[in-house]
Design a protein around this motif. Structure first.
Motif, PDB file in Angstrom:
ATOM      1  N   LEU A  23       0.825  -1.202   0.000  1.00 45.93           N
ATOM      2  CA  LEU A  23       0.000   0.000   0.000  1.00 45.93           C
ATOM      3  C   LEU A  23       0.864   1.259   0.000  1.00 45.93           C
ATOM      4  CD1 LEU A  23      -2.883  -0.991   2.448  1.00 45.93           C
ATOM      5  CD2 LEU A  23      -3.014  -0.705  -0.024  1.00 45.93           C
ATOM      6  N   ALA A  24       1.951   1.241   0.774  1.00 50.03           N
ATOM      7  CA  ALA A  24       2.844   2.399   0.812  1.00 50.03           C
ATOM      8  C   ALA A  24       3.511   2.611  -0.550  1.00 50.03           C
ATOM      9  CB  ALA A  24       3.901   2.221   1.890  1.00 50.03           C
ATOM     10  N   ALA A  25       3.890   1.525  -1.222  1.00 52.48           N
ATOM     11  CA  ALA A  25       4.503   1.632  -2.537  1.00 52.48           C
ATOM     12  C   ALA A  25       3.505   2.192  -3.550  1.00 52.48           C
ATOM     13  CB  ALA A  25       5.022   0.281  -3.002  1.00 52.48           C
ATOM     14  N   ARG A  26       2.263   1.732  -3.477  1.00 51.70           N
ATOM     15  CA  ARG A  26       1.229   2.262  -4.373  1.00 51.70           C
ATOM     16  C   ARG A  26       1.000   3.747  -4.127  1.00 51.70           C
ATOM     17  NH1 ARG A  26      -3.968  -1.696  -4.183  1.00 51.70           N
ATOM     18  NH2 ARG A  26      -2.905  -3.637  -4.702  1.00 51.70           N
ATOM     19  N   ARG A  42       3.854   5.726  -5.659  1.00 50.14           N
ATOM     20  CA  ARG A  42       3.724   5.816  -7.117  1.00 50.14           C
ATOM     21  C   ARG A  42       2.622   6.789  -7.512  1.00 50.14           C
ATOM     22  NH1 ARG A  42       4.235   0.052  -7.020  1.00 50.14           N
ATOM     23  NH2 ARG A  42       1.997  -0.067  -7.271  1.00 50.14           N
ATOM     24  N   LEU A  43       1.512   6.735  -6.807  1.00 54.85           N
ATOM     25  CA  LEU A  43       0.400   7.627  -7.100  1.00 54.85           C
ATOM     26  C   LEU A  43       0.788   9.077  -6.829  1.00 54.85           C
ATOM     27  CD1 LEU A  43      -2.533   7.823  -7.982  1.00 54.85           C
ATOM     28  CD2 LEU A  43      -3.192   7.553  -5.604  1.00 54.85           C
ATOM     29  N   GLY A  44       1.516   9.313  -5.755  1.00 53.76           N
ATOM     30  CA  GLY A  44       1.970  10.671  -5.447  1.00 53.76           C
ATOM     31  C   GLY A  44       2.897  11.211  -6.524  1.00 53.76           C
ATOM     32  N   ARG A  45       3.799  10.357  -7.027  1.00 53.94           N
ATOM     33  CA  ARG A  45       4.699  10.786  -8.109  1.00 53.94           C
ATOM     34  C   ARG A  45       3.917  11.111  -9.377  1.00 53.94           C
ATOM     35  NH1 ARG A  45       8.901   6.627  -6.530  1.00 53.94           N
ATOM     36  NH2 ARG A  45       7.643   5.269  -7.813  1.00 53.94           N
ATOM     37  N   ILE A  65       0.813  12.125  -9.576  1.00 51.46           N
ATOM     38  CA  ILE A  65       0.076  13.375  -9.362  1.00 51.46           C
ATOM     39  C   ILE A  65       1.009  14.564  -9.496  1.00 51.46           C
ATOM     40  CG2 ILE A  65      -1.127  14.747  -7.607  1.00 51.46           C
ATOM     41  CD1 ILE A  65      -2.417  12.126  -6.656  1.00 51.46           C
ATOM     42  N   ASP A  66       2.208  14.476  -8.902  1.00 50.62           N
ATOM     43  CA  ASP A  66       3.181  15.561  -9.014  1.00 50.62           C
ATOM     44  C   ASP A  66       3.580  15.780 -10.467  1.00 50.62           C
ATOM     45  OD1 ASP A  66       3.152  16.042  -6.325  1.00 50.62           O
ATOM     46  OD2 ASP A  66       5.005  14.924  -5.896  1.00 50.62           O
ATOM     47  N   LEU A  67       3.738  14.701 -11.209  1.00 48.18           N
ATOM     48  CA  LEU A  67       4.096  14.815 -12.626  1.00 48.18           C
ATOM     49  C   LEU A  67       2.998  15.523 -13.403  1.00 48.18           C
ATOM     50  CD1 LEU A  67       5.864  11.666 -13.991  1.00 48.18           C
ATOM     51  CD2 LEU A  67       5.892  13.895 -15.045  1.00 48.18           C
ATOM     52  N   LEU A  68       1.762  15.155 -13.133  1.00 52.14           N
ATOM     53  CA  LEU A  68       0.646  15.767 -13.843  1.00 52.14           C
ATOM     54  C   LEU A  68       0.485  17.237 -13.473  1.00 52.14           C
ATOM     55  CD1 LEU A  68      -2.007  12.919 -13.763  1.00 52.14           C
ATOM     56  CD2 LEU A  68      -0.717  13.741 -15.711  1.00 52.14           C
ATOM     57  N   LYS A  69       0.792  17.587 -12.251  1.00 58.47           N
ATOM     58  CA  LYS A  69       0.707  18.981 -11.832  1.00 58.47           C
ATOM     59  C   LYS A  69       1.892  19.791 -12.323  1.00 58.47           C
ATOM     60  CE  LYS A  69      -2.059  18.560  -7.671  1.00 58.47           C
ATOM     61  NZ  LYS A  69      -2.079  18.753  -6.215  1.00 58.47           N
ATOM     62  N   GLY A  70       2.949  19.131 -12.783  1.00 54.36           N
ATOM     63  CA  GLY A  70       4.110  19.823 -13.305  1.00 54.36           C
ATOM     64  C   GLY A  70       5.140  20.173 -12.254  1.00 54.36           C
TER      65      GLY A  70
END
Length: 122
Positions: free
Chosen positions: A21-24, A27-30, A32-37
């Motif tokens: 769960l922590a790994a997921r 990955r999800l946080g990365r 989101i950060d990528l999409l936000k720029g």
């Protein structure tokens, strides 16, 4: 489907561990950060993306240098033509244009001399 406790089981019927769960979540946080720029994407094949800003700056600096020499040469030619001082005006103004081009490049590059190792301020 849920198992009655509000948690969704994985495809094989087991609940994911805390580490999964922590790994997921990471990955999800990365993503989101990528999409936000906020974070630049890392190149996949080890190559750096081309930085067009460097090429633009180099082109601008070189054109300022060559332009200074050409303007000096043109003014020297005009001086020689109208005053009849055949090689003298061209030589003087080409040298002045060269000096102006060097000053423009130094000013544009932002590397004006500061206190160095041999200066009295140090």
């Amino acid at each position: 489907m849920t198992d009655g406790t509000g948690n969704r089981p994985d495809g094989d019927g087991k609940r994911p561990s805390e580490a999964e769960l922590a790994a997921r979540l990471e990955r999800l946080g990365r993503k989101i950060d990528l999409l936000k720029g906020k974070e630049a994407p890392e190149p996949t094949n080890g190559e750096r993306p081309a930085d067009s800003g460097i090429y633009g700056r180099a082109t601008r600096l070189s054109s300022e240098f060559v332009g200074g020499i050409l303007v000096g040469g043109g003014l020297g030619w005009l001086t020689d033509y109208f005053l009849g001082t055949s090689p003298l005006g061209m030589i003087v103004f080409v040298l002045l244009g060269f000096a102006a081009g060097v000053v423009n490049v130094i000013r544009g590059a932002g590397t004006q001399g500061g206190p160095g190792p041999g200066s009295p301020g140090r």
